[in-house]
Design a protein around this motif. Structure first.
Motif, PDB file in Angstrom:
ATOM      1  N   TRP A 158       0.836  -1.197   0.000  1.00 58.27           N
ATOM      2  CA  TRP A 158       0.000   0.000   0.000  1.00 58.27           C
ATOM      3  C   TRP A 158       0.873   1.250   0.000  1.00 58.27           C
ATOM      4  N   MET A 159       1.918   1.259   0.824  1.00 61.97           N
ATOM      5  CA  MET A 159       2.850   2.391   0.849  1.00 61.97           C
ATOM      6  C   MET A 159       3.462   2.605  -0.539  1.00 61.97           C
ATOM      7  N   GLN A 160       3.890   1.530  -1.152  1.00 68.97           N
ATOM      8  CA  GLN A 160       4.522   1.626  -2.470  1.00 68.97           C
ATOM      9  C   GLN A 160       3.519   2.069  -3.533  1.00 68.97           C
ATOM     10  N   ASP A 161       2.346   1.452  -3.554  1.00 67.58           N
ATOM     11  CA  ASP A 161       1.351   1.766  -4.580  1.00 67.58           C
ATOM     12  C   ASP A 161       0.889   3.217  -4.507  1.00 67.58           C
ATOM     13  N   HIS A 162       0.879   3.787  -3.287  1.00 70.81           N
ATOM     14  CA  HIS A 162       0.399   5.155  -3.108  1.00 70.81           C
ATOM     15  C   HIS A 162       1.546   6.156  -2.971  1.00 70.81           C
ATOM     16  N   ASN A 163       2.759   5.694  -3.198  1.00 73.78           N
ATOM     17  CA  ASN A 163       3.932   6.570  -3.163  1.00 73.78           C
ATOM     18  C   ASN A 163       4.016   7.347  -1.851  1.00 73.78           C
ATOM     19  N   LYS A 164       3.807   6.634  -0.727  1.00 75.25           N
ATOM     20  CA  LYS A 164       3.870   7.260   0.591  1.00 75.25           C
ATOM     21  C   LYS A 164       5.294   7.200   1.139  1.00 75.25           C
ATOM     22  N   THR A 165       5.658   8.239   1.859  1.00 79.07           N
ATOM     23  CA  THR A 165       6.987   8.333   2.462  1.00 79.07           C
ATOM     24  C   THR A 165       7.007   7.769   3.868  1.00 79.07           C
ATOM     25  N   TYR A 166       5.920   8.009   4.623  1.00 78.32           N
ATOM     26  CA  TYR A 166       5.951   7.684   6.058  1.00 78.32           C
ATOM     27  C   TYR A 166       4.541   7.421   6.550  1.00 78.32           C
ATOM     28  N   GLY A 167       4.413   6.426   7.424  1.00 81.00           N
ATOM     29  CA  GLY A 167       3.134   6.137   8.049  1.00 81.00           C
ATOM     30  C   GLY A 167       3.264   6.182   9.559  1.00 81.00           C
ATOM     31  N   PHE A 168       2.330   6.888  10.220  1.00 79.83           N
ATOM     32  CA  PHE A 168       2.367   6.989  11.676  1.00 79.83           C
ATOM     33  C   PHE A 168       1.054   6.491  12.266  1.00 79.83           C
ATOM     34  N   ASN A 169       1.019   6.395  13.588  1.00 77.69           N
ATOM     35  CA  ASN A 169      -0.150   5.891  14.275  1.00 77.69           C
ATOM     36  C   ASN A 169      -0.590   6.835  15.394  1.00 77.69           C
ATOM     37  N   ILE A 170       0.378   7.304  16.194  1.00 75.46           N
ATOM     38  CA  ILE A 170       0.109   8.202  17.321  1.00 75.46           C
ATOM     39  C   ILE A 170       0.966   9.458  17.148  1.00 75.46           C
ATOM     40  N   ASN A 171       0.380  10.593  17.491  1.00 74.26           N
ATOM     41  CA  ASN A 171       1.016  11.889  17.278  1.00 74.26           C
ATOM     42  C   ASN A 171       0.839  12.686  18.570  1.00 74.26           C
ATOM     43  N   ILE A 172       1.925  12.978  19.289  1.00 75.48           N
ATOM     44  CA  ILE A 172       1.825  13.604  20.610  1.00 75.48           C
ATOM     45  C   ILE A 172       2.818  14.759  20.761  1.00 75.48           C
ATOM     46  N   TYR A 173       2.728  15.435  21.903  1.00 74.09           N
ATOM     47  CA  TYR A 173       3.667  16.494  22.256  1.00 74.09           C
ATOM     48  C   TYR A 173       4.864  15.891  22.990  1.00 74.09           C
ATOM     49  N   ASP A 174       6.012  16.546  22.873  1.00 76.24           N
ATOM     50  CA  ASP A 174       7.212  16.111  23.570  1.00 76.24           C
ATOM     51  C   ASP A 174       7.448  16.999  24.787  1.00 76.24           C
ATOM     52  N   PHE A 180       5.499  12.586  15.543  1.00 78.44           N
ATOM     53  CA  PHE A 180       4.990  11.234  15.338  1.00 78.44           C
ATOM     54  C   PHE A 180       5.713  10.315  16.323  1.00 78.44           C
ATOM     55  N   TRP A 181       4.971   9.537  17.061  1.00 78.54           N
ATOM     56  CA  TRP A 181       5.570   8.652  18.068  1.00 78.54           C
ATOM     57  C   TRP A 181       6.208   7.486  17.339  1.00 78.54           C
ATOM     58  N   SER A 182       7.518   7.502  17.248  1.00 78.09           N
ATOM     59  CA  SER A 182       8.218   6.615  16.320  1.00 78.09           C
ATOM     60  C   SER A 182       8.379   5.184  16.804  1.00 78.09           C
ATOM     61  N   ASN A 183       7.837   4.837  17.970  1.00 77.75           N
ATOM     62  CA  ASN A 183       7.838   3.416  18.322  1.00 77.75           C
ATOM     63  C   ASN A 183       6.948   2.625  17.366  1.00 77.75           C
ATOM     64  N   PHE A 184       6.067   3.334  16.658  1.00 77.38           N
ATOM     65  CA  PHE A 184       5.362   2.789  15.501  1.00 77.38           C
ATOM     66  C   PHE A 184       5.685   3.709  14.334  1.00 77.38           C
ATOM     67  N   GLU A 185       6.356   3.184  13.333  1.00 78.33           N
ATOM     68  CA  GLU A 185       6.516   3.939  12.098  1.00 78.33           C
ATOM     69  C   GLU A 185       6.722   2.958  10.957  1.00 78.33           C
ATOM     70  N   ILE A 186       6.099   3.278   9.840  1.00 71.75           N
ATOM     71  CA  ILE A 186       6.256   2.504   8.611  1.00 71.75           C
ATOM     72  C   ILE A 186       6.818   3.480   7.594  1.00 71.75           C
ATOM     73  N   GLY A 187       8.028   3.211   7.131  1.00 77.60           N
ATOM     74  CA  GLY A 187       8.679   4.236   6.339  1.00 77.60           C
ATOM     75  C   GLY A 187       9.412   3.726   5.112  1.00 77.60           C
ATOM     76  N   ASP A 188       9.655   4.673   4.235  1.00 78.56           N
ATOM     77  CA  ASP A 188      10.467   4.477   3.046  1.00 78.56           C
ATOM     78  C   ASP A 188      11.861   5.004   3.374  1.00 78.56           C
ATOM     79  N   MET A 189      12.841   4.113   3.450  1.00 77.42           N
ATOM     80  CA  MET A 189      14.181   4.524   3.861  1.00 77.42           C
ATOM     81  C   MET A 189      14.876   5.428   2.859  1.00 77.42           C
ATOM     82  N   GLU A 190      14.297   5.552   1.662  1.00 75.56           N
ATOM     83  CA  GLU A 190      14.891   6.475   0.695  1.00 75.56           C
ATOM     84  C   GLU A 190      14.810   7.913   1.199  1.00 75.56           C
TER      85      GLU A 190
END
Length: 396
Positions: free
Chosen positions: A220-236, A289-299
């Motif tokens: 899905w990431m490849q087909d939609h040309n996505k760079t990064y996928g996240f799940n939770i987004n919080i303040y630091d 983006f809380w990076s303990n969950f991340e789906i990414g394109d290493m490029e």
């Protein structure tokens, strides 16, 4: 005897500072506005379905043996599940593996790649191999990627530890935590074992996955040309990244050509929602983006823009003198150098890393309460930064 004028002035200034600090400490944070009911439906719907429940477009799913682990003509693409984990975290890692295998990977059999700064034990290898039908790889982080850089002044580091520990910055005294953040920020994708790998799904020990996902997330990431996928987004914690944004601004001043025209800089600079965070972090909203969950394109991490940005931050020393995490570093880079339309919220993947959840409104999910953000104290609900992402960036 009356005090000299200079001493009275000093006392007055001291009192002013004292009352200002008390005000800042006890000031109630601005409440997070929840979206309207219509917007909430958009948040929680399955992103792959239209309003009638039909697929928006064909998805890559299991058909016959197309995702069997030993199929030489598998539909899998060049991707891996990735974890930085220690031998003593075996039970917690197995917990994460069981959940992700049960909800997703038992269908698609993507390989697992485990990293450690030490050799893995035979027990770790035996038990993790038994938890999946997929290929499993065990790698050691190169010494030069894990060592404290030569330009870090250890006396200054110890002074910084004392100061930030006083300010309740967690993990500040743990050298291994700083090393981990630095490695996850700018070095993991340089490991020889990943040289020919493009996509990754980061999985940490002791996390939970709640929803049955029946499509190939990597395809899905490849087909939609996505760079990064996240799940939770919080303040630091703003004290942990006080100089990160100033250093970023220095970098941008000399490398403005790296800024993407469709960036998300407003999300990074918002000062209305949590003004105290923005002030203490010197202009950074601290949303990440809380990076303990991340789906990414290493490029993206391998790009010139990110490489130069990471090198700048690395030389500044904030991975050690402060507690710059890979989450804010990744997020700032994505917010500045990536097309924000290529950053995707995987709202259909139910997930928990203590103390936060992503619990979709989806019959394919079980084990979490729809819409719950935390199982901790009520004030933790104010840490949700997703509304800012949707305000400035995207509902995708």
């Amino acid at each position: 005897m009356a005090l000299p004028k200079s001493m009275r002035l000093l006392a007055a200034v001291t009192l002013c500072i004292f009352f200002y600090m008390v005000f800042q400490i006890y000031q109630a944070p601005a409440p997070i506005e929840r979206p309207s009911s219509g917007k909430l439906k958009e948040w929680t719907k399955d992103p792959q379905l239209d309003p009638s429940g039909e697929p928006l477009e064909p998805l890559r799913r299991v058909e016959g043996d197309n995702y069997e682990p030993n199929n030489p003509n598998s539909a899998r693409i060049n991707a891996t599940l990735l974890a930085l984990v220690r031998n003593e975290e075996l039970e917690d890692m197995l917990q994460s593996m069981r959940d992700l295998e049960r909800t997703w990977n038992h269908k698609f059999n993507y390989p697992w790649t485990f990293f450690n700064d030490k050799e893995f034990t035979d027990e770790f290898k035996k038990r993790t191999r038994a938890a999946t039908k997929a290929e499993v790889r065990y790698e050691v982080v190169p010494k030069e990627h894990w060592e404290i850089p030569s330009w870090i002044n250890m006396d200054l580091f110890q002074e910084s530890v004392a100061v930030l520990t006083e300010q309740n910055v967690q993990y500040m005294s743990k050298i291994s935590y700083h090393q981990m953040c630095r490695w996850n920020s700018g070095l993991f994708f340089k490991h020889p074992a990943l040289a020919n790998t493009r996509y990754y799904w980061r999985v940490e020990p002791k996390v939970h996955f709640f929803c049955d996902v029946d499509y190939d997330v990597f395809r899905w990431m490849q087909d939609h040309n996505k760079t990064y996928g996240f799940n939770i987004n919080i303040y630091d914690s703003p004290q942990s990244v006080a100089t990160l944004w100033p250093e970023t601004r220095k970098f941008i001043a000399d490398h403005s050509h790296h800024l993407h025209p469709n960036n998300a800089i407003e999300w990074l600079q918002d000062k209305e929602r949590r003004p105290g965070h923005n002030q203490k972090a010197n202009g950074y909203s601290t949303c990440h983006f809380w990076s303990n969950f991340e789906i990414g394109d290493m490029e993206f991490w391998r790009s010139r823009a990110y490489q130069e940005y990471f090198d700048h931050l690395d030389r500044a020393g904030g991975f050690f003198y402060e507690r710059w995490g890979d989450a804010p570093v990744h997020s700032i880079a994505l917010g500045l150098f990536a097309d924000k339309s290529k950053i995707h919220w995987f709202r259909d993947i139910g997930y928990q890393h203590i103390p936060f959840f992503n619990c979709p409104n989806n019959p394919k999910c079980s084990g979490c309460v729809t819409g719950r953000f935390t199982d901790g104290e009520a004030w933790l609900n104010q840490e949700d930064c997703r509304p800012l992402w949707f305000k400035y960036a995207s509902m995708d």
